[in-house]
Scaffold this motif. Structure first.
Motif, PDB file in Angstrom:
ATOM      1  N   PRO A   1       3.464  -5.970  -0.596  1.00  0.00           N
ATOM      2  CA  PRO A   1       3.723  -4.527  -0.755  1.00  0.00           C
ATOM      3  C   PRO A   1       2.524  -3.752  -1.287  1.00  0.00           C
ATOM      4  N   GLU A   2       1.770  -4.361  -2.212  1.00  0.00           N
ATOM      5  CA  GLU A   2       0.612  -3.656  -2.766  1.00  0.00           C
ATOM      6  C   GLU A   2      -0.428  -3.381  -1.691  1.00  0.00           C
ATOM      7  N   GLN A   3      -0.652  -4.360  -0.793  1.00  0.00           N
ATOM      8  CA  GLN A   3      -1.595  -4.150   0.307  1.00  0.00           C
ATOM      9  C   GLN A   3      -1.057  -3.119   1.290  1.00  0.00           C
ATOM     10  N   PHE A   4       0.230  -3.200   1.555  1.00  0.00           N
ATOM     11  CA  PHE A   4       0.873  -2.256   2.466  1.00  0.00           C
ATOM     12  C   PHE A   4       0.686  -0.823   1.968  1.00  0.00           C
ATOM     13  N   ILE A   5       0.940  -0.614   0.703  1.00  0.00           N
ATOM     14  CA  ILE A   5       0.796   0.723   0.098  1.00  0.00           C
ATOM     15  C   ILE A   5      -0.652   1.181   0.180  1.00  0.00           C
ATOM     16  N   PHE A   6      -1.580   0.288  -0.160  1.00  0.00           N
ATOM     17  CA  PHE A   6      -2.997   0.653  -0.101  1.00  0.00           C
ATOM     18  C   PHE A   6      -3.391   1.100   1.303  1.00  0.00           C
TER      19      PHE A   6
ATOM     20  N   LEU B   1      11.361  -2.645   3.234  1.00  0.00           N
ATOM     21  CA  LEU B   1       9.979  -2.361   2.857  1.00  0.00           C
ATOM     22  C   LEU B   1       9.766  -0.852   2.715  1.00  0.00           C
ATOM     23  N   ILE B   2      10.364  -0.084   3.623  1.00  0.00           N
ATOM     24  CA  ILE B   2      10.277   1.377   3.527  1.00  0.00           C
ATOM     25  C   ILE B   2      10.938   1.855   2.233  1.00  0.00           C
ATOM     26  N   VAL B   3      12.134   1.359   1.968  1.00  0.00           N
ATOM     27  CA  VAL B   3      12.878   1.779   0.775  1.00  0.00           C
ATOM     28  C   VAL B   3      12.103   1.434  -0.493  1.00  0.00           C
ATOM     29  N   GLY B   4      11.500   0.243  -0.517  1.00  0.00           N
ATOM     30  CA  GLY B   4      10.814  -0.209  -1.716  1.00  0.00           C
ATOM     31  C   GLY B   4       9.465   0.434  -1.972  1.00  0.00           C
ATOM     32  N   THR B   5       8.839   0.964  -0.933  1.00  0.00           N
ATOM     33  CA  THR B   5       7.475   1.504  -1.108  1.00  0.00           C
ATOM     34  C   THR B   5       7.391   3.009  -0.909  1.00  0.00           C
ATOM     35  N   ARG B   6       8.456   3.633  -0.439  1.00  0.00           N
ATOM     36  CA  ARG B   6       8.397   5.034  -0.038  1.00  0.00           C
ATOM     37  C   ARG B   6       7.828   5.944  -1.125  1.00  0.00           C
ATOM     38  N   ALA B   7       8.227   5.711  -2.350  1.00  0.00           N
ATOM     39  CA  ALA B   7       7.782   6.577  -3.447  1.00  0.00           C
ATOM     40  C   ALA B   7       6.274   6.500  -3.675  1.00  0.00           C
ATOM     41  N   HIS B   8       5.642   5.449  -3.154  1.00  0.00           N
ATOM     42  CA  HIS B   8       4.202   5.262  -3.368  1.00  0.00           C
ATOM     43  C   HIS B   8       3.364   5.687  -2.166  1.00  0.00           C
TER      44      HIS B   8
ATOM     45  N   GLU C   1      24.096   5.078  10.516  1.00  0.00           N
ATOM     46  CA  GLU C   1      24.520   5.584   9.211  1.00  0.00           C
ATOM     47  C   GLU C   1      23.915   4.775   8.063  1.00  0.00           C
ATOM     48  N   GLU C   2      23.773   3.478   8.256  1.00  0.00           N
ATOM     49  CA  GLU C   2      23.181   2.646   7.207  1.00  0.00           C
ATOM     50  C   GLU C   2      21.743   3.059   6.927  1.00  0.00           C
ATOM     51  N   VAL C   3      21.003   3.305   7.996  1.00  0.00           N
ATOM     52  CA  VAL C   3      19.609   3.735   7.852  1.00  0.00           C
ATOM     53  C   VAL C   3      19.555   5.127   7.229  1.00  0.00           C
ATOM     54  N   ALA C   4      20.428   6.014   7.670  1.00  0.00           N
ATOM     55  CA  ALA C   4      20.446   7.384   7.136  1.00  0.00           C
ATOM     56  C   ALA C   4      20.710   7.388   5.640  1.00  0.00           C
ATOM     57  N   ALA C   5      21.581   6.492   5.180  1.00  0.00           N
ATOM     58  CA  ALA C   5      21.901   6.427   3.753  1.00  0.00           C
ATOM     59  C   ALA C   5      20.750   5.833   2.946  1.00  0.00           C
ATOM     60  N   ALA C   6      20.049   4.861   3.530  1.00  0.00           N
ATOM     61  CA  ALA C   6      18.982   4.171   2.804  1.00  0.00           C
ATOM     62  C   ALA C   6      17.682   4.962   2.776  1.00  0.00           C
ATOM     63  N   VAL C   7      17.433   5.750   3.840  1.00  0.00           N
ATOM     64  CA  VAL C   7      16.168   6.496   3.948  1.00  0.00           C
ATOM     65  C   VAL C   7      16.511   7.975   4.153  1.00  0.00           C
ATOM     66  N   PRO C   8      16.767   8.712   3.074  1.00  0.00           N
ATOM     67  CA  PRO C   8      17.139  10.128   3.211  1.00  0.00           C
ATOM     68  C   PRO C   8      16.099  10.912   4.003  1.00  0.00           C
TER      69      PRO C   8
END
Length: 542
Positions: A100-105, A124-131, A146-153
């Motif tokens: 994840p750290e490399q992905f964010i970079f 991975l999107i949910v866990g890194t989105r804020a960064h 709907e599952e995706v819509a709820a997880a990724v506003p």
């Protein structure tokens, strides 16, 4: 004035227009993330690419904007490639196997403005989105969920978005120097570096890899690119398939041996491309099922050297020709391909097999050489080893966001490989500069040792590393993973080397481990192995 010829820019958008016009009904078969199969064709891929390019414009995306993909090889990913690059944007393929750290970079370094993703990678999107500082649009590669819509506003949906696009969209008239795609290196130390390709370099690369002396592609082929589209642009195969009008079989997430075997037999695949670990699983599945893979005429191996035993098995058991190829992210990636010359047609089986073990010769458009530690060019005699360098129409000059050239003073790119080159240009990778084993001042190729070790039927994977030694500085050892149900001894594997290499090159020890660490593109992380097993000989008192 004596006369002139038409001048047209070399553009990726012309590839998909050609495929849609002249190979309209040729199928594109792909496995969805759900496991279901879908079939489209080049006509519809071309139309949907135009729709998508149009729709991306309505989101405010424009020239030079980076559009990331976090996706498997499938028909939606293919459409994104042509839509983004054809529309003047830059398609940035992300490797989901990164930490994840490399992905964010990488996302922040590229300043991605939009990101397409398959459902597999939603966590991975949910866990890194804020960064992710610059991403304005997340687009799920499927229908409304709907599952995706709820997880990724705020998420957008590919199938909805493409419906808003204009099928009559006209591709922009770009300069052929316009950047089109971005891939990051899979280095094992430091931050990955971005390699920015442009339309011209990509088109020239596409022409070249399609030639008979390279990968020999045509509209008669059914191609299975197992190599991911996030790994050096799937070695350029999606572009070349559009240029030649070949049928594509996109494997999606199903990269296990059984899934690939099913695709090869059901779709009558004639050409498959991937790394050696993939082919080891495929051969195991074929042997288990009894399939002879009758349609498969050729497979291309890259990423790392294939064991001689693997090449022989494909040839003898499945009548399948194995083409070794070499390249890097920095070379778009093809640098060499092992296609024989006319004078080799009468070689006996053993001599031809020996020739096939190397990585081959460069197609037109790229040049290679070897140099010593002072940068002095060495002879191409097939024996002298040196640092491999290259130059050409699709070789990196500067990394993304960096103004400093990567090249030597005389204009060559240093690959980090050690190789030999013969008088015909056939190149053999002897090792990575950082992985070659130096024992008593002499070089030992880890690649050669690994090829012998994995020829033992009880070995699933093997790495050769240099272990510390009080007299010789370092000596080779083998780190091996046992095959399922097998229990070879250390002595069994050491015995494999007798008569195959000089006695002083024989490994001093074999260490068994449960798994060998791999990087995001499936290459062995030998630095990790050296950290873990580098003191083996000292600890054993050898």
């Amino acid at each position: 004035m004596l006369g002139s010829m038409m001048t047209q820019n070399l553009l990726i958008s012309d590839l998909i227009e050609h495929a849609g016009k002249y190979h309209a009904d040729t199928e594109i078969v792909s496995r969805e993330t759900s496991g279901a199969m879908s079939t489209t064709n080049w006509r519809d891929v071309a139309a949907d690419s135009r729709r998508l390019a149009s729709a991306l414009g309505t989101l405010g995306l424009g020239m030079g904007d980076r559009v990331a993909t976090l996706a498997w090889n499938n028909h939606r990913h293919l459409k994104i490639w042509f839509a983004v690059s054809g529309g003047g944007m830059i398609c940035h393929t992300l490797n989901p196997r990164l930490f994840p750290e490399q992905f964010i970079f990488i996302c922040n370094d590229a300043a991605d403005k939009a990101m397409f993703f398959d459902k597999t990678f939603m966590p991975l999107i949910v866990g890194t989105r804020a960064h992710l500082k610059t991403v304005e649009h997340f687009i799920y590669m499927g229908a409304h969920d709907e599952e995706v819509a709820a997880a990724v506003p705020g998420v957008l949906f590919f199938d909805d978005l493409i419906e808003t696009g204009d099928v009559g969209y006209e591709w922009p008239e770009l300069s052929e120097e316009t950047p089109c795609s971005l891939c990051y290196t899979s280095g094992t130390t430091g931050h990955p570096k971005g390699v920015l390709y442009n339309n011209r370099s990509t088109m020239l690369h596409t022409f070249s890899i399609s030639l008979p002396d390279a990968l020999s592609l045509s509209s008669r082929e059914t191609i299975l690119p197992v190599v991911p589209m996030f790994h050096a642009n799937a070695w350029g195969i999606p572009y070349a398939a559009a240029m030649t009008g070949a049928k594509l079989v996109m494997p999606g997430p199903g990269l296990d041996g059984d899934s690939l075997l099913g695709l090869i037999d059901e779709q009558k695949v004639t050409l498959a491309l991937g790394v050696p670990t993939i082919w080891m699983m495929l051969l195991a599945s074929a042997e288990k099922s009894g399939s002879t893979m009758p349609s498969l005429r050729r497979n291309v191996i890259g990423g790392s050297a294939a064991a001689p035993s693997m090449i022989a098995t494909f040839r003898d058991a499945y009548d399948c020709e194995t083409i070794h190829a070499w390249g890097m992210t920095e070379t778009s990636p093809l640098g060499t391909a092992n296609q024989i010359k006319g004078k080799h047609a009468d070689l006996d089986v053993d001599a031809l097999a020996e020739l096939r073990l190397g990585q081959g010769r460069p197609p037109f458009g790229i040049d290679i050489r070897i140099v010593d530690e002072d940068g002095v060019a060495l002879p191409h005699d097939g024996k002298t080893e040196g640092a491999l360098q290259c130059r050409g129409h699709w070789v990196v000059d500067t990394y993304f966001g960096n103004e400093d050239s990567t090249l030597t003073q005389d204009g060559w790119f240093d690959t980090g490989d050690v190789s030999t080159i013969d008088v015909d240009g056939f190149m053999v990778i002897r090792d990575r500069t950082k992985d070659i084993i130096k024992s008593g001042g002499e070089w030992i190729s880890s690649v050669d040792l690994e090829g012998i070790a994995v020829s033992h039927p009880g070995v699933a994977m093997a790495a050769a590393i240099g272990a510390k030694h009080p007299k010789w500085d370092e000596r080779p050892i083998i780190v091996a993973v046992k095959a399922d149900g097998a229990n070879p001894s250390e002595e069994d594997i050491i015995a494999m080397f007798e008569g195959k290499i000089a006695k002083w090159q024989t490994p001093d020890a074999v260490v068994f481990t449960g798994a060998i660490p791999l990087n995001g593109t499936g290459k062995m992380l030998k630095n990790k192995l050296r950290e873990q097993f580098g003191n083996t000989l000292i600890e054993r008192g050898l």
